[in-house]
Design a protein around this motif. Structure first.
Motif, PDB file in Angstrom:
ATOM      1  N   SER A  90       0.870  -1.048  -0.277  1.00 39.47           N
ATOM      2  CA  SER A  90       0.132   0.655  -0.188  1.00 39.47           C
ATOM      3  C   SER A  90       1.098   1.130   0.273  1.00 39.47           C
ATOM      4  N   SER A  91       0.461   2.484  -0.702  1.00 39.13           N
ATOM      5  CA  SER A  91       1.366   3.730  -0.149  1.00 39.13           C
ATOM      6  C   SER A  91       0.091   5.180  -1.046  1.00 39.13           C
ATOM      7  N   SER A  92      -0.003   5.828   0.157  1.00 37.97           N
ATOM      8  CA  SER A  92      -0.437   6.858  -0.154  1.00 37.97           C
ATOM      9  C   SER A  92      -0.006   8.227   0.456  1.00 37.97           C
ATOM     10  N   SER A  93      -1.126   9.259   0.105  1.00 34.85           N
ATOM     11  CA  SER A  93      -0.651  10.822  -0.205  1.00 34.85           C
ATOM     12  C   SER A  93      -1.371  11.132   0.051  1.00 34.85           C
ATOM     13  N   ASN A  94      -0.867  12.602   0.797  1.00 33.83           N
ATOM     14  CA  ASN A  94      -1.750  13.036   1.096  1.00 33.83           C
ATOM     15  C   ASN A  94      -1.007  14.636   1.526  1.00 33.83           C
ATOM     16  N   THR A  95      -2.045  15.589   1.438  1.00 37.96           N
ATOM     17  CA  THR A  95      -1.809  17.418   1.021  1.00 37.96           C
ATOM     18  C   THR A  95      -3.607  18.279   1.503  1.00 37.96           C
ATOM     19  N   SER A  96      -2.731  18.553   2.813  1.00 40.48           N
ATOM     20  CA  SER A  96      -3.837  18.940   4.041  1.00 40.48           C
ATOM     21  C   SER A  96      -3.833  20.614   3.718  1.00 40.48           C
ATOM     22  N   ASN A  97      -4.599  21.391   3.860  1.00 41.51           N
ATOM     23  CA  ASN A  97      -4.564  22.698   4.129  1.00 41.51           C
ATOM     24  C   ASN A  97      -5.441  23.111   5.303  1.00 41.51           C
ATOM     25  N   SER A  98      -4.890  23.844   5.967  1.00 44.09           N
ATOM     26  CA  SER A  98      -6.042  24.656   7.638  1.00 44.09           C
ATOM     27  C   SER A  98      -5.938  26.052   8.121  1.00 44.09           C
ATOM     28  N   THR A  99      -6.118  26.342   8.391  1.00 44.97           N
ATOM     29  CA  THR A  99      -6.999  28.126   8.892  1.00 44.97           C
ATOM     30  C   THR A  99      -6.938  27.692  10.250  1.00 44.97           C
ATOM     31  N   GLN A 100      -6.416  28.278  11.598  1.00 43.80           N
ATOM     32  CA  GLN A 100      -7.321  28.490  12.898  1.00 43.80           C
ATOM     33  C   GLN A 100      -7.432  29.410  13.726  1.00 43.80           C
ATOM     34  N   PHE A 101      -7.860  30.267  13.681  1.00 39.06           N
ATOM     35  CA  PHE A 101      -8.687  31.274  14.357  1.00 39.06           C
ATOM     36  C   PHE A 101      -9.568  31.194  15.339  1.00 39.06           C
ATOM     37  N   SER A 102      -9.268  31.641  17.013  1.00 32.29           N
ATOM     38  CA  SER A 102     -10.132  31.453  18.258  1.00 32.29           C
ATOM     39  C   SER A 102      -9.507  32.594  19.051  1.00 32.29           C
ATOM     40  N   GLN A 103     -10.048  33.292  20.071  1.00 30.35           N
ATOM     41  CA  GLN A 103      -9.788  34.338  20.293  1.00 30.35           C
ATOM     42  C   GLN A 103     -10.645  33.848  22.114  1.00 30.35           C
ATOM     43  N   GLU A 104     -10.074  34.131  22.745  1.00 26.93           N
ATOM     44  CA  GLU A 104     -10.591  34.639  24.316  1.00 26.93           C
ATOM     45  C   GLU A 104     -11.065  35.415  25.418  1.00 26.93           C
ATOM     46  N   PHE A 105     -11.826  35.925  25.808  1.00 27.89           N
ATOM     47  CA  PHE A 105     -12.188  37.099  26.680  1.00 27.89           C
ATOM     48  C   PHE A 105     -12.768  36.887  27.732  1.00 27.89           C
ATOM     49  N   TYR A 106     -12.631  37.613  28.790  1.00 26.60           N
ATOM     50  CA  TYR A 106     -13.345  37.447  30.223  1.00 26.60           C
ATOM     51  C   TYR A 106     -13.318  38.870  30.942  1.00 26.60           C
ATOM     52  N   TYR A 107     -13.715  39.236  31.618  1.00 30.84           N
ATOM     53  CA  TYR A 107     -14.337  40.103  32.289  1.00 30.84           C
ATOM     54  C   TYR A 107     -14.507  39.903  33.865  1.00 30.84           C
ATOM     55  N   ASN A 108     -13.718  40.600  34.607  1.00 29.46           N
ATOM     56  CA  ASN A 108     -14.396  40.424  36.704  1.00 29.46           C
ATOM     57  C   ASN A 108     -14.098  41.660  37.184  1.00 29.46           C
ATOM     58  N   LYS A 109     -15.823  41.848  37.357  1.00 27.60           N
ATOM     59  CA  LYS A 109     -15.450  42.795  38.117  1.00 27.60           C
ATOM     60  C   LYS A 109     -16.075  42.080  40.121  1.00 27.60           C
ATOM     61  N   ARG A 110     -14.975  42.481  41.149  1.00 30.59           N
ATOM     62  CA  ARG A 110     -15.200  42.761  42.483  1.00 30.59           C
ATOM     63  C   ARG A 110     -15.960  44.073  43.134  1.00 30.59           C
ATOM     64  N   PHE A 111     -17.062  43.946  43.811  1.00 34.19           N
ATOM     65  CA  PHE A 111     -18.051  44.430  44.234  1.00 34.19           C
ATOM     66  C   PHE A 111     -17.046  44.967  45.414  1.00 34.19           C
ATOM     67  N   LYS A 112     -17.556  46.698  45.520  1.00 32.90           N
ATOM     68  CA  LYS A 112     -15.952  47.401  46.760  1.00 32.90           C
ATOM     69  C   LYS A 112     -16.705  47.135  48.176  1.00 32.90           C
ATOM     70  N   HIS A 113     -18.064  47.160  47.851  1.00 29.61           N
ATOM     71  CA  HIS A 113     -18.694  47.036  49.046  1.00 29.61           C
ATOM     72  C   HIS A 113     -18.923  45.940  49.840  1.00 29.61           C
ATOM     73  N   LYS A 114     -18.523  45.085  49.176  1.00 27.58           N
ATOM     74  CA  LYS A 114     -18.569  43.541  49.775  1.00 27.58           C
ATOM     75  C   LYS A 114     -18.148  42.578  49.348  1.00 27.58           C
ATOM     76  N   LYS A 115     -17.086  42.269  50.446  1.00 21.92           N
ATOM     77  CA  LYS A 115     -15.672  41.291  50.139  1.00 21.92           C
ATOM     78  C   LYS A 115     -16.119  40.007  50.274  1.00 21.92           C
ATOM     79  N   GLY A 116     -15.292  39.594  48.792  1.00 17.13           N
ATOM     80  CA  GLY A 116     -15.840  37.897  48.448  1.00 17.13           C
ATOM     81  C   GLY A 116     -16.791  38.289  46.910  1.00 17.13           C
ATOM     82  N   ALA A 117     -18.029  39.260  46.455  1.00 22.10           N
ATOM     83  CA  ALA A 117     -18.569  39.041  45.784  1.00 22.10           C
ATOM     84  C   ALA A 117     -18.252  39.580  44.151  1.00 22.10           C
ATOM     85  N   SER A 118     -18.327  38.781  43.593  1.00 21.69           N
ATOM     86  CA  SER A 118     -18.181  39.371  42.147  1.00 21.69           C
ATOM     87  C   SER A 118     -19.022  38.861  40.953  1.00 21.69           C
ATOM     88  N   PHE A 119     -19.088  39.188  39.165  1.00 21.48           N
ATOM     89  CA  PHE A 119     -19.012  39.091  38.475  1.00 21.48           C
ATOM     90  C   PHE A 119     -18.359  39.351  37.945  1.00 21.48           C
TER      91      PHE A 119
END
Length: 906
Positions: free
Chosen positions: A427-456
């Motif tokens: 057996s014999s085989s040949s393969n050619t492939s092309n790919s594009t990958q796009f990714s992104q990550e985002f996060y927002y964290n808010k801690r509450f000033k008047h309530k210690k330990g509270a967050s959004f």
């Protein structure tokens, strides 16, 4: 090999005897005003002669501390420190077996009369979860790299593959002044940066993506931040190297770094055909350099500098890129990283396969050659913005372009235990492939000033990955049985894949009391996967691939929406004991589209989770749910070649896993001992099981069903000990034991039965260093594996493996570095014709030259006895595989390296 137990016994007796003649010092740290104990004060013992750290510990809750096995007959300095307090410093000279009780040590703004106040930096300081070591307290040789400095830190272990643990917890990244350095890769930083530019080393929890501390303290990874010396405002440093040798072996590369205030620019480039990364392999601490049988692969999706080929082969790697960091004030950090890599790998493989079918055993000999060429461009960014102490914004995009060419040739010859020749396949085989990958990550964290330990929190992720491929396959079957008949197959397939995944999530954490807090998270995910393959037969009349095979072509599409609602509660029983519980409601809507039929399913899963923290111990349980792959569902039969076909099962159900975990990790500062234990159990319900039908001539077809009862149990335990400095000697030992038990269901020719695989391994490592002039690292391991079948008359299969690695470095006389390395493995059960014992011995000698020893010329001899190869045995599914791959053989190499370092205080 008998010298290993003898050496261990000698070292144990030596260290025990040594400890019995040493000094003990103890006391209690308090506040001078209210006399309350100061918990977690740092107590350090420093050698007055060279200011190196000898030992340290932390005070207990009641302020008590005790340090044992301290040296006698030499001046040592005691430094007791606590944040916002003046340090207590005093010099002692002890006699043999002294026990000194200092009583209460009161820290305040006014020091006791007997204390000499000096403007000096304490060797260790602790602020919340951050431990900071002063680099000046750990003496290293001239031209030492950061890895050598890290090896001297208490509680920190640098493994042979370059990975790092701190107090038993793995290190996820190494930063430079808080900034990413080539994706935070450990080895590029630790093996190439000079220790002389480091002012201090910070170690803290990796909470970058876990600002609310949802990950267990016992499981969170660590970050090492190298803080450069403040006097260095501008610096340019790096290295260049080039070498050539026998068998056309070569290596070349360079690393350039420009640090200017808040700007960091690094440029890297390399090329070699030595199966190594050049910047990240275990290369005699950047001096000797011959771990070329396959160093570790450095590939995190962005940076690819080549490395180990677990499947063997000879690899050529050419790559390069840049890493840019800059700060805009103290609130905004930006990172930009580009990397290009080219990997060319050639593999030659020989295999002997035994498949057991009742009274028939199928025996196959095969040989194959594979050429793989991979090319990749990667561009990634990172933006961290902290507008104030209550808000955090994180954004990380990444774009990759990949191209890959593969060719494969193989020959197999199959017969049975009755001496009947069944078939041969070219057996014999040949393969050619092309790919594009796009990714992104985002996060927002808010801690509450008047309530210690509270967050959004709000989070988002996106992945888009389209690809195309062209494949040619040739199969020539010569059959010596009536069925299947001899046949020739020539096929071409055009493939197209399009995968998209998008996620949006939010969570709120709110404490009701000091001990109770509630949280709720909402998560929505959309996933689209598409797999299209058009298959054509070759037209014998025209020679073109224009006969479309509709029955062998596929067009699979899946659209899946998942909504998850997870309320939870945390109860802090005490400061060190807590219970975290939540219940997930997971809704999944799945649409599967095939060529002839479409399927629509709706599922609701209840996914509970509970975790109990008992100080250093963590107990956990959770349930997860997974959809079967769309490929296993397709309702058609795909014939891959004359001897293998595949049929999906559209009636497959989702599987669920019940996961139980136990984790213990404890580090004792005073004795510098880390103990750890880990175990996990995963039990599967509705697991997807292969159903195999295998004919006596070797022809095989595969389908799938759901079954219960599979499980995977594994565990490990270990002890790591750093002995206190004994004159000019330092010794570290690491002992570990690991086990696993796997129960899998086999369905072969309508017979169902369980396959149980049990394996146990033990490993012992010793690191001995004498004044940085002689260093010996020894690591030995033994593992045995038993595979049992509870059906048919299949025999029990036992495999054993022994390995021994020795690495000796001698830096003597001045400017000369010698290294000898041994990598020995023994596999006694492999079949005749395969190499059982492999003993790879390599040596090098390096001469340092030029000003400040910046230049180095090195001669390396790799695999001096020309024994290196890659051999392994695997048992499963009533099959025993014995496989041998080509790999790098003996060569000699001459290399010149020049390190440059220009520092400026302007």
């Amino acid at each position: 090999m008998k010298f290993i137990p003898v050496l261990l016994l000698f070292l144990t007796c030596f260290t025990v005897g040594y400890a019995q003649n040493h000094v003990t010092i103890k006391g209690r740290v308090t506040d001078s005003l209210d006399k309350k104990p100061l918990e977690l004060s740092t107590i350090a013992i420093v050698d007055v002669k060279d200011t190196s750290l000898i030992a340290y510990t932390l005070s207990k809750k009641n302020g008590d501390f005790e340090l044992r096995s301290l040296p006698y007959g030499k001046k040592i300095k005691l430094v007791v420190s606590f944040t916002a307090y003046k340090s207590y410093i005093k010099i002692f000279t002890f006699n043999k077996n002294d026990v000194l009780d200092l009583g209460d040590i009161a820290l305040s703004n006014k020091m006791l009369n007997e204390v000499v106040i000096r403007a000096e930096r304490v060797p260790i300081s602790i602020k919340k979860d951050t431990i900071e070591f002063s680099a000046d307290a750990f003496k290293t040789r001239p031209n030492a790299v950061v890895e050598e400095l890290l090896k001297k830190l208490p509680g920190l272990q640098v493994n042979g593959d370059g990975s790092i643990t701190v107090n038993g917890k793995s290190v996820s990244k190494v930063l430079i002044d808080g900034k990413q350095f080539f994706g935070g890769d450990l080895k590029i930083a630790t093996k190439n940066l000079d220790a002389a530019i480091v002012g201090s080393i910070q170690v803290y929890d990796d909470r970058e993506n876990d600002p609310d501390h949802l990950i267990s303290d016992n499981k969170v990874q660590k970050v090492i931040n190298l803080k450069l010396k403040k006097a260095i405002k501008r610096s340019i440093f790096g290295k260049v190297f080039a070498g050539g040798g026998t068998r056309d072996r070569y290596e070349s590369g360079g690393l350039f770094n420009l640090f200017r205030d808040t700007l960091q620019l690094s440029i890297i480039g390399l090329s070699n055909n030595l199966n190594k990364t050049a910047f990240s392999n275990d290369d005699l601490y950047s001096q000797g350099g011959f771990d070329r049988s396959g160093g570790n692969s450095l590939y995190n999706g962005t940076v690819n500098t080549g490395g180990q080929n677990w499947g063997g082969g000879i690899e050529k790697i050419t790559s390069g890129g840049f890493n840019l960091n800059t700060d805009y004030g103290k609130k905004l950090k930006v990172n930009l990283l580009y990397f290009y890599s080219q990997k060319n790998n050639s593999v030659e493989n020989s295999a002997y396969i035994q498949r057991f079918l009742k009274d028939t055993t199928l025996l196959s000999n095969s040989k194959s050659k594979q050429q793989s060429d991979k090319y990749a461009h990667s561009l990634s960014g990172l933006v961290d913005w902290n507008p104030d102490t209550l808000h955090t914004i994180h954004y990380a995009p990444k774009l990759m372009f990949n191209r890959e060419n593969n060719s494969y040739d193989s020959f197999s010859d199959t017969y049975n235990n009755f001496g009947n020749h069944l078939n041969t396949v070219n057996s014999s085989s040949s393969n050619t492939s092309n790919s594009t990958q796009f990714s992104q990550e985002f996060y927002y964290n808010k801690r509450f000033k008047h309530k210690k330990g509270a967050s959004f929190n709000i989070g988002h992720s996106l992945q888009v990955n389209p690809s195309k491929s062209d494949s040619y396959q040739n199969n020539d079957l010569q059959s010596f049985t009536p069925a299947p008949p001899s046949d020739t197959m020539r096929r071409y397939s055009a493939g197209k894949n399009n995968n998209i995944s998008a996620n949006l999530n939010g969570s709120i954490i709110y404490p009701f009391t000091k001990k109770i807090k509630a949280d709720i998270s909402v998560n929505g995910t959309y996933a689209q996967s598409g797999n299209e393959s058009n298959v054509f037969d070759r037209n014998k009349a025209t020679g073109n691939y224009d006969i479309f095979l509709a029955s062998q072509s596929v067009n699979l599409k899946r659209n899946q929406f998942t909504e998850n609602l997870r309320p939870g509660i945390t109860y802090d029983v005490t400061k060190s004991i807590s219970i975290v519980a939540n219940l997930g409601f997971d809704w999944q809507q799945v649409q599967d589209k095939f060529v002839t039929v479409n399927q629509y399913h709706n599922y609701l899963f209840l996914l509970p989770s509970i975790r109990t923290e008992l100080g250093p111990v963590t107990l956990s349980y959770n349930r997860s749910a997974n959809q079967p792959s769309i490929n296993s569902l397709q309702p058609q039969t795909i014939v891959y070649n004359q001897l293998y076909s595949f049929t999906g099962n559209p009636l497959l159900k989702p599987s669920t896993d019940d996961n139980f975990g136990f984790n213990l990790n404890k580090y004792f500062q005073a004795s510098q001992v880390n103990i750890y234990m880990y175990s996990s159990l995963s039990m599967q319900h509705n697991a997807t099981i292969n159903v195999q039908t295998i004919a006596g001539n070797g022809a095989q077809s595969t389908s799938f069903v759901n079954r219960d009862g599979q499980y995977n149990l594994n565990g490990s335990m270990g002890l790591y000990k750093q002995f206190k400095k004994m004159g000019k000697f330092t010794i570290n030992t690491n002992t570990s034991l690991s086990e696993y038990l796997i129960r899998n269901l086999n369905i072969i020719n309508e017979v169902e039965g369980w396959q149980k695989t049990y394996s146990t391994g033990i490993n012992q490592g010793i690191n001995l260093n004498y004044d940085d002039k002689v260093e010996l690292n020894t690591n030995t391991g033994y593992r045995f594996t038993n595979t049992n079948y509870d059906y048919g008359d299949h025999k029990k299969i036992r495999t054993n493996n022994f390995n021994l690695n020795n690495n000796l470095v001698v830096r003597w006389p001045k400017k000369i570095i010698w290294e000898t390395k041994q990598e020995y493995s023994y596999n006694p059960q492999v079949s005749p014709g395969f190499q059982k014992g492999i003993n790879v011995i390599s040596s090098s000698i390096a001469l340092q030259m030029l000003k400040k020893d910046r230049g180095e010329i090195k001669v390396t001899g790799y695999d001096l006895f020309n024994q290196n190869t890659s051999v392994f045995r695997y048992a499963g599914d009533n099959i025993i595989y014995d496989v041998q791959n080509n790999t790098l053989k003996r060569y000699f190499l001459l290399t010149f390296t020049y390190k440059f370092n220009k520092l400026s205080t302007k």
